[in-house]
Motif scaffolding. Structure first.
Motif, PDB file in Angstrom:
ATOM      1  N   GLU A  28     -16.131   3.003   4.011  1.00 48.88           N
ATOM      2  CA  GLU A  28     -15.999   1.719   3.324  1.00 48.88           C
ATOM      3  C   GLU A  28     -14.542   1.453   2.964  1.00 48.88           C
ATOM      4  O   GLU A  28     -13.728   2.371   2.822  1.00 48.88           O
ATOM      5  N   LYS A  29     -14.205   0.182   2.808  1.00 48.96           N
ATOM      6  CA  LYS A  29     -12.853  -0.204   2.435  1.00 48.96           C
ATOM      7  C   LYS A  29     -12.774  -0.360   0.922  1.00 48.96           C
ATOM      8  O   LYS A  29     -13.729  -0.770   0.267  1.00 48.96           O
ATOM      9  N   VAL A  30     -11.597  -0.012   0.380  1.00 48.53           N
ATOM     10  CA  VAL A  30     -11.371  -0.142  -1.061  1.00 48.53           C
ATOM     11  C   VAL A  30     -10.112  -0.974  -1.276  1.00 48.53           C
ATOM     12  O   VAL A  30      -9.275  -1.121  -0.379  1.00 48.53           O
ATOM     13  N   ASP A  31      -9.972  -1.525  -2.464  1.00 47.58           N
ATOM     14  CA  ASP A  31      -8.845  -2.409  -2.746  1.00 47.58           C
ATOM     15  C   ASP A  31      -7.540  -1.662  -2.954  1.00 47.58           C
ATOM     16  O   ASP A  31      -6.470  -2.147  -2.565  1.00 47.58           O
ATOM     17  N   PRO A  89      -6.479   1.874  -2.050  1.00 50.94           N
ATOM     18  CA  PRO A  89      -6.716   3.205  -1.485  1.00 50.94           C
ATOM     19  C   PRO A  89      -5.582   4.181  -1.776  1.00 50.94           C
ATOM     20  O   PRO A  89      -4.403   3.820  -1.767  1.00 50.94           O
ATOM     21  N   PRO A 105     -11.817   6.138  -0.275  1.00 53.39           N
ATOM     22  CA  PRO A 105     -12.964   5.543   0.425  1.00 53.39           C
ATOM     23  C   PRO A 105     -13.963   6.602   0.858  1.00 53.39           C
ATOM     24  O   PRO A 105     -13.600   7.718   1.219  1.00 53.39           O
ATOM     25  N   HIS A 112       0.841  -1.180   0.000  1.00 50.15           N
ATOM     26  CA  HIS A 112       0.000   0.000   0.000  1.00 50.15           C
ATOM     27  C   HIS A 112       0.885   1.242   0.000  1.00 50.15           C
ATOM     28  O   HIS A 112       2.110   1.150   0.116  1.00 50.15           O
TER      29      HIS A 112
END
Length: 240
Positions: A150-153, A155, A146, A34
């Motif tokens: 919510e979670k994103v793949d 970010p 996001p 990430h």
């Protein structure tokens, strides 16, 4: 409860335990790569703030060679300067942010660098959408922002800001000198329509004017002399 029921119950418990262990193992496994950002002063309207970025390597065959960052609203590309980066890496402004890169890092090496921002905008959070380019041409896109928790793949690096300090004000940037299109063309047109005479030509004109004046004076004197001579001869002739 008879023996068969006990054995069935034990098998069910064992299966649940294995599933739980597997889930824990997945959760505790290596985290996905990430990109992150942190600030020396994470407050709205803070000035001369150092932003530190980390882009984790996720390729087993190539190193990170370039990062392209889209700046959030309120931070102009010309308000960013490079503070620290991998050796030989350079920062170049782009229309919507900047690109930083250079010789590809060793495979598995995270890209870490820092910039200085003139002033952070008056916002609650800032997203720095980032594209990572590897030496083999692969591109990782950390550009998702996001919403509603919510979670994103993938970010984007997100910097949460605290409230501005008491008395903090937005800096008004100095205007960049630039020609005014409503003035310059007319000035150029005027210059083209009435070109300035060269210094030498002006001097020649002045010299010519002076010479003409002298010639006129000399001619007048000669005319007077001639008239006087004519009058003198005529008088003497009359006297004879």
């Amino acid at each position: 409860m008879n023996g068969s029921h006990i054995r069935l119950h034990i098998r069910r418990l064992a299966f649940a335990a294995v599933a739980a262990l597997a889930a824990v193992g997945v959760t505790a496994g290596p985290a996905a790569a990430h990109a992150e950002v942190s600030a020396s002063d994470p407050r709205a309207l803070a000035e001369n703030v150092t932003l530190s970025f980390t882009s984790e390597a996720e390729s087993d065959t190539a190193g990170i060679a370039e990062l392209r960052v889209v700046l959030p609203k309120g931070i102009a590309p010309d308000a960013v300067t490079l503070k620290d980066a991998p050796e030989e890496w350079k920062l170049t402004a782009t229309p919507d942010g900047y690109a930083i890169g250079g010789p590809a890092l060793a495979t598995g090496t995270d890209a870490e660098y820092s910039i200085t921002v003139r002033q952070l905008p008056d916002e609650k959070a800032l997203a720095f959408k980032t594209l990572e380019t590897y030496s083999d041409g692969k591109v990782s896109r950390w550009i998702e922002v996001p919403t509603s928790g919510e979670k994103v793949d993938n970010p984007a690096p997100l910097l949460e800001l605290k409230a501005a300090a008491p008395g903090a004000r937005l800096i008004v940037p100095s205007p960049t000198p630039s020609p005014d299109p409503s003035i310059v063309p007319s000035a150029q047109a005027s210059a083209a329509a009435t070109p300035s005479a060269p210094v030498g030509a002006a001097s020649a004109q002045e010299a010519g004017s002076s010479t003409g004046t002298v010639v006129a004076v000399v001619a007048a004197v000669l005319l007077l002399v001639a008239a006087g001579a004519f009058w003198w001869r005529r008088r003497n002739g009359s006297g004879a």
